[in-house]
Design an enzyme around this catalytic site. Structure first.
Site, PDB file in Angstrom:
ATOM      1  N   HIS A  24     -14.399  20.682 -17.442  1.00 36.71           N
ATOM      2  CA  HIS A  24     -13.052  20.207 -17.752  1.00 36.71           C
ATOM      3  C   HIS A  24     -13.129  18.709 -18.029  1.00 36.71           C
ATOM      4  O   HIS A  24     -13.948  17.990 -17.437  1.00 36.71           O
ATOM      5  CB  HIS A  24     -12.112  20.442 -16.576  1.00 36.71           C
ATOM      6  CG  HIS A  24     -11.674  21.853 -16.431  1.00 36.71           C
ATOM      7  ND1 HIS A  24     -10.438  22.191 -15.938  1.00 36.71           N
ATOM      8  CD2 HIS A  24     -12.306  23.030 -16.692  1.00 36.71           C
ATOM      9  CE1 HIS A  24     -10.321  23.510 -15.914  1.00 36.71           C
ATOM     10  NE2 HIS A  24     -11.442  24.033 -16.364  1.00 36.71           N
TER      11      HIS A  24
ATOM     12  N   GLU B 195     -11.264  16.301 -17.075  1.00 36.93           N
ATOM     13  CA  GLU B 195     -11.059  15.485 -15.876  1.00 36.93           C
ATOM     14  C   GLU B 195     -12.334  15.360 -15.051  1.00 36.93           C
ATOM     15  O   GLU B 195     -12.684  14.268 -14.587  1.00 36.93           O
ATOM     16  CB  GLU B 195      -9.965  16.103 -14.970  1.00 36.93           C
ATOM     17  CG  GLU B 195      -8.613  16.232 -15.627  1.00 36.93           C
ATOM     18  CD  GLU B 195      -8.362  17.598 -16.250  1.00 36.93           C
ATOM     19  OE1 GLU B 195      -7.226  18.075 -16.183  1.00 36.93           O
ATOM     20  OE2 GLU B 195      -9.311  18.194 -16.817  1.00 36.93           O
TER      21      GLU B 195
ATOM     22  N   CYS C  69      -5.253  21.287 -13.614  1.00 37.63           N
ATOM     23  CA  CYS C  69      -5.242  22.581 -12.926  1.00 37.63           C
ATOM     24  C   CYS C  69      -5.580  22.358 -11.453  1.00 37.63           C
ATOM     25  O   CYS C  69      -5.856  21.242 -11.019  1.00 37.63           O
ATOM     26  CB  CYS C  69      -6.263  23.520 -13.573  1.00 37.63           C
ATOM     27  SG  CYS C  69      -7.981  23.002 -13.303  1.00 37.63           S
TER      28      CYS C  69
ATOM     29  N   CYS D 127      -9.070  20.711 -10.835  1.00 33.01           N
ATOM     30  CA  CYS D 127      -9.102  19.280 -11.132  1.00 33.01           C
ATOM     31  C   CYS D 127      -8.223  18.484 -10.169  1.00 33.01           C
ATOM     32  O   CYS D 127      -8.581  17.370  -9.780  1.00 33.01           O
ATOM     33  CB  CYS D 127      -8.695  19.046 -12.574  1.00 33.01           C
ATOM     34  SG  CYS D 127      -9.914  19.724 -13.741  1.00 33.01           S
TER      35      CYS D 127
END
Length: 153
Positions: A52, A54, A82, A85
């Site tokens: 991801h 992040e 999400c 994260c």
């Protein structure tokens, strides 16, 4: 630089991800006015759900500072994080989160759930939502619209 300036950089990363077929999400990590980490989704490219934007930005930031403790840092991300994260934000002690579009299905920073305000969290993070919300939301909407149209062919 202002929040919007950093979000524009995150949007550029998101566009790059989208051009590679990734969900267009970009993230920038800032410490004392300096960008120390950045990431764009790479889940499809790496075939790994951990890539991801992040997490990539947080990882680079930890390497730049030489510590996992990212207190004093602000993460700018084009889409509300999400739960995975959001948990990483708590665990790395990021001080501030600025995000663009809300994520009503999977957002864990106030939309679907709010892990950052959970009584179980041992760290409090300042959250600013809706920074360049139209631009970030339009990018995501366009990506998914094109994806649906291409599946029809």
């Amino acid at each position: 630089m202002q929040d919007q300036d950093y979000m524009k950089k995150a949007l550029d990363l998101a566009r790059q991800a989208g051009s590679k077929g990734e969900v267009p999400i970009g993230a920038i990590l800032v410490y004392k006015g300096k960008i120390i980490g950045q990431g764009a989704n790479q889940k499809e490219e790496k075939q790994n759900a951990l890539y991801h934007a992040e997490l990539l930005a947080l990882n680079q930031g930890a390497q730049a500072l030489g510590t996992w403790w990212l207190e004093g840092c602000t993460l700018y991300v084009t889409l509300e994080p999400c739960s995975m994260c959001a948990g990483a934000l708590i665990n790395t002690r990021v001080s501030r989160l600025v995000y663009g579009a809300k994520n009503p299905r999977f957002g864990a920073c106030g939309s679907a759930i709010d892990l950052l305000k959970s009584p179980a969290s041992n760290h409090k993070i300042e959250v600013v939502s809706g920074c360049m919300e139209k631009e970030t939301g339009d990018l995501l909407s366009s990506f998914f619209k094109n994806l649906r149209e291409n599946k029809k062919d």
